[in-house]
Write a protein that holds these residues in place. Structure first.
Motif, PDB file in Angstrom:
ATOM      1  N   LEU A 145       0.843  -1.197   0.000  1.00  0.00           N
ATOM      2  CA  LEU A 145       0.000   0.000   0.000  1.00  0.00           C
ATOM      3  C   LEU A 145       0.878   1.247   0.000  1.00  0.00           C
ATOM      4  N   SER A 146       1.877   1.273   0.861  1.00  0.00           N
ATOM      5  CA  SER A 146       2.798   2.416   0.915  1.00  0.00           C
ATOM      6  C   SER A 146       3.577   2.533  -0.392  1.00  0.00           C
ATOM      7  N   MET A 147       4.019   1.417  -0.929  1.00  0.00           N
ATOM      8  CA  MET A 147       4.754   1.444  -2.198  1.00  0.00           C
ATOM      9  C   MET A 147       3.910   2.057  -3.308  1.00  0.00           C
ATOM     10  N   SER A 148       2.662   1.621  -3.406  1.00  0.00           N
ATOM     11  CA  SER A 148       1.816   2.111  -4.498  1.00  0.00           C
ATOM     12  C   SER A 148       1.500   3.589  -4.331  1.00  0.00           C
ATOM     13  N   HIS A 149       1.331   4.056  -3.093  1.00  0.00           N
ATOM     14  CA  HIS A 149       1.098   5.490  -2.861  1.00  0.00           C
ATOM     15  C   HIS A 149       2.300   6.314  -3.313  1.00  0.00           C
ATOM     16  N   LEU A 150       3.488   5.821  -3.052  1.00  0.00           N
ATOM     17  CA  LEU A 150       4.691   6.556  -3.454  1.00  0.00           C
ATOM     18  C   LEU A 150       4.823   6.610  -4.972  1.00  0.00           C
ATOM     19  N   MET A 151       4.536   5.513  -5.618  1.00  0.00           N
ATOM     20  CA  MET A 151       4.741   5.442  -7.063  1.00  0.00           C
ATOM     21  C   MET A 151       3.660   6.171  -7.854  1.00  0.00           C
ATOM     22  N   ASP A 152       2.442   6.170  -7.334  1.00  0.00           N
ATOM     23  CA  ASP A 152       1.353   6.804  -8.075  1.00  0.00           C
ATOM     24  C   ASP A 152       0.293   7.288  -7.086  1.00  0.00           C
ATOM     25  N   PRO A 153       0.524   8.457  -6.463  1.00  0.00           N
ATOM     26  CA  PRO A 153      -0.358   8.913  -5.385  1.00  0.00           C
ATOM     27  C   PRO A 153      -1.762   9.288  -5.832  1.00  0.00           C
TER      28      PRO A 153
ATOM     29  N   SER B 218      14.117   4.076  -6.799  1.00  0.00           N
ATOM     30  CA  SER B 218      13.727   5.477  -6.953  1.00  0.00           C
ATOM     31  C   SER B 218      13.134   6.140  -5.716  1.00  0.00           C
ATOM     32  N   TYR B 219      12.638   5.343  -4.763  1.00  0.00           N
ATOM     33  CA  TYR B 219      11.913   5.925  -3.636  1.00  0.00           C
ATOM     34  C   TYR B 219      12.384   5.393  -2.282  1.00  0.00           C
ATOM     35  N   LYS B 220      13.591   4.867  -2.209  1.00  0.00           N
ATOM     36  CA  LYS B 220      14.036   4.184  -0.986  1.00  0.00           C
ATOM     37  C   LYS B 220      13.919   5.060   0.252  1.00  0.00           C
ATOM     38  N   LEU B 221      14.433   6.278   0.189  1.00  0.00           N
ATOM     39  CA  LEU B 221      14.409   7.160   1.360  1.00  0.00           C
ATOM     40  C   LEU B 221      12.974   7.470   1.780  1.00  0.00           C
ATOM     41  N   ALA B 222      12.126   7.810   0.806  1.00  0.00           N
ATOM     42  CA  ALA B 222      10.732   8.122   1.112  1.00  0.00           C
ATOM     43  C   ALA B 222      10.004   6.888   1.652  1.00  0.00           C
ATOM     44  N   TYR B 223      10.299   5.723   1.083  1.00  0.00           N
ATOM     45  CA  TYR B 223       9.648   4.492   1.539  1.00  0.00           C
ATOM     46  C   TYR B 223      10.064   4.158   2.972  1.00  0.00           C
ATOM     47  N   ASP B 224      11.338   4.295   3.279  1.00  0.00           N
ATOM     48  CA  ASP B 224      11.802   4.035   4.644  1.00  0.00           C
ATOM     49  C   ASP B 224      11.140   4.986   5.628  1.00  0.00           C
ATOM     50  N   LEU B 225      10.998   6.245   5.236  1.00  0.00           N
ATOM     51  CA  LEU B 225      10.328   7.227   6.089  1.00  0.00           C
ATOM     52  C   LEU B 225       8.858   6.864   6.269  1.00  0.00           C
ATOM     53  N   GLU B 226       8.214   6.458   5.196  1.00  0.00           N
ATOM     54  CA  GLU B 226       6.807   6.064   5.249  1.00  0.00           C
ATOM     55  C   GLU B 226       6.606   4.860   6.171  1.00  0.00           C
ATOM     56  N   MET B 227       7.487   3.874   6.072  1.00  0.00           N
ATOM     57  CA  MET B 227       7.359   2.695   6.938  1.00  0.00           C
ATOM     58  C   MET B 227       7.605   3.055   8.403  1.00  0.00           C
ATOM     59  N   GLY B 228       8.537   3.974   8.651  1.00  0.00           N
ATOM     60  CA  GLY B 228       8.757   4.440  10.023  1.00  0.00           C
ATOM     61  C   GLY B 228       7.530   5.135  10.581  1.00  0.00           C
ATOM     62  N   ALA B 229       6.912   5.984   9.767  1.00  0.00           N
ATOM     63  CA  ALA B 229       5.697   6.685  10.206  1.00  0.00           C
ATOM     64  C   ALA B 229       4.555   5.696  10.429  1.00  0.00           C
ATOM     65  N   THR B 230       4.471   4.670   9.585  1.00  0.00           N
ATOM     66  CA  THR B 230       3.434   3.646   9.743  1.00  0.00           C
ATOM     67  C   THR B 230       3.613   2.909  11.066  1.00  0.00           C
ATOM     68  N   ARG B 231       4.866   2.575  11.388  1.00  0.00           N
ATOM     69  CA  ARG B 231       5.143   1.889  12.653  1.00  0.00           C
ATOM     70  C   ARG B 231       4.729   2.752  13.848  1.00  0.00           C
ATOM     71  N   VAL B 232       5.074   4.028  13.816  1.00  0.00           N
ATOM     72  CA  VAL B 232       4.725   4.929  14.916  1.00  0.00           C
ATOM     73  C   VAL B 232       3.211   5.081  15.021  1.00  0.00           C
ATOM     74  N   ALA B 233       2.543   5.275  13.884  1.00  0.00           N
ATOM     75  CA  ALA B 233       1.088   5.435  13.888  1.00  0.00           C
ATOM     76  C   ALA B 233       0.398   4.179  14.419  1.00  0.00           C
ATOM     77  N   ALA B 234       0.895   3.007  14.048  1.00  0.00           N
ATOM     78  CA  ALA B 234       0.304   1.758  14.545  1.00  0.00           C
ATOM     79  C   ALA B 234       0.445   1.668  16.058  1.00  0.00           C
ATOM     80  N   GLY B 235       1.605   2.048  16.567  1.00  0.00           N
ATOM     81  CA  GLY B 235       1.803   2.037  18.019  1.00  0.00           C
ATOM     82  C   GLY B 235       0.883   3.006  18.731  1.00  0.00           C
TER      83      GLY B 235
END
Length: 199
Positions: free
Chosen positions: A42-50, A121-138
């Motif tokens: 889901l995060s990957m697809s948002h980054l590639m085509d929001p 192409s989106y590694k930095l943004a994806y890593d940031l997105e996954m970090g935010a997802t982890r925090v939001a889930a917590g």
């Protein structure tokens, strides 16, 4: 729970925040989730085509097979016809099992389509997105401490700032709704802003 506790390889989910909250709620013996092994299509697809729908079935129909949502449609029709809910659908109903079995299969196919491009192409943004997802889930699971008095004092300031920001964005860039990805992207394109690179 035993398999997940011992599993130490990368895994892929679609909307990981929902799945992980569900699993850790119903399987408390997992204790902590292995976020470092988790990927989210889901995060990957948002980054590639929001601007396109990123739900599992529309994404599957676009990237995997146009018929990918058939099981969902058949299940939805049966739920409506029989006045079932997710709590009352019979466990032996065939389309319920097809729907459930297809979700992880489709997720894996989507991951195969997106992973290399996201990594390149989106590694930095994806890593940031996954970090935010982890925090939001917590935060959704455990809550978050707040200072009610501070929040009450700041709300007026934040509302005023938001009003000023919306006025500025509308006058300067024609963005009537800053929450609209389409409007923001059009404004960035119109101003030749390269939003695919870190500045």
């Amino acid at each position: 729970a035993e398999a997940l506790a011992e599993y130490e390889e990368p895994m892929v989910l679609h909307n990981s925040k929902f799945d992980i909250r569900f699993l850790t709620h119903h399987l408390p013996e997992l204790k902590a989730w292995k976020w470092h092994l988790t990927n989210d299509t889901l995060s990957m697809s948002h980054l590639m085509d929001p601007l396109r729908p990123a739900g599992l079935k529309p994404l599957s129909a676009r990237l995997v097979d146009p018929k990918a949502a058939a099981a969902q449609r058949l299940l939805d029709e049966a739920l409506t016809k029989n006045k079932w809910t997710w709590d009352t659908v019979p466990l032996d109903f065939q389309y319920y099992w097809v729907y459930a079995a297809m979700d992880p299969v489709l997720t894996c196919y989507i991951y195969e389509k997106l992973a290399d491009h996201v990594e390149a192409s989106y590694k930095l943004a994806y890593d940031l997105e996954m970090g935010a997802t982890r925090v939001a889930a917590g935060m959704e699971s455990l809550g978050a401490r707040i200072d009610p008095d501070y929040c009450r004092r700041k709300i007026t300031d934040l509302i005023a700032w938001g009003d000023q920001a919306r006025t500025y964005l509308k006058e300067a860039y024609g963005i009537a709704n800053p929450g609209s990805s389409a409007q923001v992207l059009r404004a960035l394109d119109a101003n030749n802003v390269d939003y695919l690179k870190k500045r």
